[in-house]
Design an enzyme around this catalytic site. Structure first.
Site, PDB file in Angstrom:
ATOM      1  N   GLU A 119       0.831  -1.214   0.000  1.00 32.28           N
ATOM      2  CA  GLU A 119       0.000   0.000   0.000  1.00 32.28           C
ATOM      3  C   GLU A 119       0.867   1.266   0.000  1.00 32.28           C
ATOM      4  O   GLU A 119       0.498   2.281  -0.579  1.00 32.28           O
ATOM      5  CB  GLU A 119      -0.951  -0.008   1.204  1.00 32.28           C
ATOM      6  CG  GLU A 119      -2.060  -1.046   1.036  1.00 32.28           C
ATOM      7  CD  GLU A 119      -2.982  -1.107   2.246  1.00 32.28           C
ATOM      8  OE1 GLU A 119      -2.491  -1.493   3.320  1.00 32.28           O
ATOM      9  OE2 GLU A 119      -4.169  -0.773   2.101  1.00 32.28           O
ATOM     10  N   GLU A 141      -4.296  -9.481   2.416  1.00 28.42           N
ATOM     11  CA  GLU A 141      -5.066  -9.330   3.660  1.00 28.42           C
ATOM     12  C   GLU A 141      -6.253 -10.275   3.760  1.00 28.42           C
ATOM     13  O   GLU A 141      -6.575 -10.776   4.835  1.00 28.42           O
ATOM     14  CB  GLU A 141      -5.567  -7.885   3.791  1.00 28.42           C
ATOM     15  CG  GLU A 141      -4.531  -6.889   4.287  1.00 28.42           C
ATOM     16  CD  GLU A 141      -3.623  -6.347   3.200  1.00 28.42           C
ATOM     17  OE1 GLU A 141      -3.598  -6.910   2.078  1.00 28.42           O
ATOM     18  OE2 GLU A 141      -2.931  -5.352   3.454  1.00 28.42           O
TER      19      GLU A 141
END
Ligand code: NAD
Length: 721
Positions: A119, A141
């Site tokens: 990210e 995730e």
């Protein structure tokens, strides 16, 4: 005050290199201290904007950035979740400042960047990945019951469009090698060396002085369209249905939350999208499923894959030349994974033709990899060239490791070991891939029982991640260490269990199938039984699994087990499943998929068509009175209680082995975090689990009897492990 985690190095060429390097940890992670430093760095970037023409963001570690602090996330509660959400918002704000700096920012991704680590990179204008060994990129995730909450969903949707972002990146959490990441579109370039990576970064900065994110450029449209554009709108209703179809009713909240975040976020401005993402992420963080999955699929798995059960004091030793005895389904697969790991393989069967057929299996898998561009022709030739088919035991000479995979017959297994034991190296490890036979007994057939060990693989070998290492009474610690080294070298996960009939996995999976088959015998519609399993989160229904494993084999194993136990003066309790299994095999001649006839019907290619109607006609009764939740919990509890017995009997050695072995080896629902985590987190804790088991025992029989060890722990308010 800052913690000096981001080094500032402005070059004469006016390119600023920012190197993330947390002095307190071996990797960079999203700690509070890092957030402070990042914010301070952004203040300085904005203040000194005129002093540089562009920024290269890289890392001083082997990995680029390791992402969020999973320990913190695992232990989150509804009380701490708001604090965590605030942390996500801090990162989001910082990343937003980075991408709107007004100067080109390039991520020079020098190693693995997963989750929060990727990210960070997504907030730069251009991503160049170094093709470093073992380097992986992506947003995994969802595999921990979470979603990327630091802008990951929002940015990938804006980068790739809803469909591609969900399918290829966030929805399934793929971990990608750099080449794959390039193909999917989450990185822009791949570099072979560090030097090339930095050269490319500088060149890109020079060519793009006005760089901005695509979504900050006027007129930007989400690739493929927003949810209200006709092409997307037409398909949108099917998205959640498809996700639910993939989940087969399993109670996993993350995939649906990812989808909702993507779709809702695509209809609003980026700041609102970020807020939506944080909200969904915080919900997942304080839920039980993410706690379970982080615990087992990150921490337990990490412990195991770092060789947590490896006895100390022995240098790492991986085999160079392995003898595989038997080139059938398992032997052929084992030969393949070894050759891919760089080992020389002698693949022996009774005839050269049979051995060649085993090698042809590797050629088939490699053809596929070649077609997909996953390997080069040179690599193909190199891997296939390592497999040497043979029917001559003399070819065993020089092998330092043996994996036997002939028929499941103790006499035959002892015979083949006898034929080669004096030919292989004097200290070669002797491994057997038996799925049920006690290792201690098999080891009586060899001269060196201390070097004899069980290496229980799962089918198909190239896909299944687990190897159950079985320790016989005489197996030495050094043999265990070598078996673990071997398993890790072929990129599989080793669990270590002590010898017993069926070890851990084959024994406990039997409980799952017995319970399901008993339900059919008690009158439940077989479709409900299958649904009960898949909606509990099992990847396949137990009846389909029984067909796959084959009931003739199950019947044979059960009969010999019963005979042996009774001969040893031990207890044996018949399950209600057995008369039905016997009828399926002997009366209806429907033993399983291999024969094209089992609980299901199959076409000529072995494709499952539907449940056999005869089953319903003969067994299903409307008045069976068994609630759906009881069906599910009979399966889950039967496996859980037998796992506790495995600990009591010394078969299982560690909680991570039980949790990971149950998810990877027997398909115990992943959302539970594995069988021990399921027991620990059952509503009301251990005491709640015990009370429910007592209820099941009263309603359905003594197989739900709670082991004393569990009752004592529950009474003391403890947990297992
Ligand atoms: P298979 O029938 O496909 O293969 C067995 C092979 O052994 C055949 O090719 C046969 O020709 C060969 N063989 C027989 N005698 C031999 C000898 N004297 N020397 C060399 N080769 C000989 O069986 P499989 O499914 O590959 O199973 C092999 C072993 O793996 C069994 O012990 C089985 O219990 C175990 N296992 C199977 C599975 C599974 O899902 N099939 C999973 C785990 C373990």
């Amino acid at each position: 005050m800052t913690d000096n985690m981001i080094a500032w190095d402005l070059g004469a060429d006016r390119v600023l290199v920012l190197t993330m390097d947390d002095p307190n940890q071996s990797t960079n992670t999203m700690t509070e201290a890092f957030a402070r430093d990042l914010t301070a760095t952004l203040d300085r970037l904005e203040a000194e904007r005129d002093s540089f023409d562009g920024v290269i963001l890289t890392s001083g570690k082997d990995t680029f950035f390791a992402g969020g602090d999973l320990n913190l996330l695992m232990n989150a509660t509804p009380e701490t979740a708001p604090q965590i959400a605030l942390g996500l918002d801090t990162y989001k704000a910082a990343f937003r400042r980075l991408e709107t700096l007004g100067k080109p920012v390039v991520a020079a991704i020098n190693g693995t960047a997963l989750g929060g680590g990727f990210e960070v990179a997504l907030a730069t204008h251009h991503r160049i990945a170094l093709d470093a060994k073992g380097s992986l990129l992506g947003l995994p995730e969802v595999t921990f019951g979470l979603l990327p909450g630091a802008g990951g969903v929002t940015r990938t949707v804006r980068l790739l469009g809803i469909t591609s972002a969900v399918l290829n990146v966030v929805g399934q959490g793929q971990r990608m090698k750099p080449a794959k990441a390039l193909q999917v579109g989450i990185v822009h370039e791949v570099a072979a060396t560090r030097e090339e990576m930095f050269d490319k970064a500088r060149a890109w900065i020079a060519a793009n002085p006005e760089a901005a994110q695509p979504w900050d450029v006027k007129g930007y449209k989400i690739p493929g369209g927003t949810p209200s554009s006709p092409a997307v709108a037409a398909n949108l209703p099917a998205f959640p249905a498809n996700v639910r179809k993939q989940l087969k009713g399993s109670p996993m909240p993350a995939p649906i939350a990812v989808l909702a975040t993507a779709v809702e976020g695509a209809q609003v401005d980026i700041d609102t999208a970020f807020a939506i993402e944080t909200r969904y992420c915080a919900n997942l963080i304080c839920g039980q499923v993410s706690t379970n999955m982080i615990k087992s699929l990150f921490f337990d798995l990490g412990t195991i894959n770092k060789g947590g059960s490896r006895p100390e004091g022995f240098p790492v030793r991986t085999p160079e030349k392995v003898l595989v005895l038997g080139a059938g389904m398992m032997g052929a697969g084992i030969a393949y994974v070894q050759a891919r790991a760089g080992m020389q393989v002698v693949l022996e069967d009774v005839t050269v033709e049979a051995a060649e057929r085993g090698k042809a299996y590797s050629a088939k898998l490699l053809d596929k990899a070649l077609r997909k561009g996953a390997i080069t022709q040179d690599k193909y030739d190199e891997i296939l060239g390592r497999i040497h088919p043979s029917a001559d035991p003399a070819d065993a000479a020089g092998c330092d490791f043996v994996v036997e995979a002939v028929f499941e017959d103790p006499g035959l297994k002892k015979k083949v070991f006898g034929e080669i034991e004096h030919l292989v190296n004097a200290d070669a490890l002797l491994g057997s891939n038996t799925s049920t036979l006690p290792i201690t007994d098999l080891s009586t057939g060899v001269q060196r029982p201390k070097d004899f060990i069980g290496l229980h693989f799962f089918s198909p070998v190239d896909k299944m991640p687990l190897v159950e290492i079985v320790v016989g009474e005489q197996t030495s610690d050094e043999a265990i260490a070598r078996a673990i080294d071997y398993t890790l070298a072929i990129k599989k996960t080793p669990i270590v269990v002590n010898d017993s009939r069926g070890f851990f996995t084959s024994r406990v999976i039997g409980q799952f199938m017995d319970e399901a088959i008993a339900l059919v015998a008690e009158g439940v519609h077989p479709a409900s039984v299958e649904q009960a399993a898949t909606q509990a989160g099992y990847p396949v229904g137990a009846l389909a699994l029984a067909d796959e494993i084959n009931m003739k084999l199950a019947q044979k194993i059960r009969r010999s087990l019963k005979e042996n136990l009774l001969a040893e003066g031990k207890n044996w309790v018949d399950s209600k499943a057995y008369p039905l299994v016997d009828a399926m095999v002997d009366d209806f001649e429907r033993p399983g998929r291999l024969e094209g006839r089992g609980f299901y019907e199959y076409d000529a290619d072995g494709k499952k068509l539907g449940l056999w109607p005869g089953l319903v006609e003969k067994y299903t009764r409307d008045d069976h009175g068994i609630a759906f939740i009881d069906m599910q919990e009979r399966m889950l509890f039967a496996e859980s209680l037998d796992t506790v017995r495995c600990f009591d009997e010394g078969v299982l050695r560690t909680v991570p082995d039980a949790n990971i072995g149950s998810i990877f080896g027997i398909g115990f629902p992943a959302w539970t975090g594995g069988v021990i985590q399921y027991i620990n987190q059952y509503a009301g804790g251990l005491a709640g689990f015990v009370a429910r088991a007592d209820e099941l025992r009263a309603a359905y029989g003594d197989r739900f009897e709670v082991p004393e060890s569990l009752r004592v722990k529950a009474a003391a308010g403890e947990t297992l492990g």
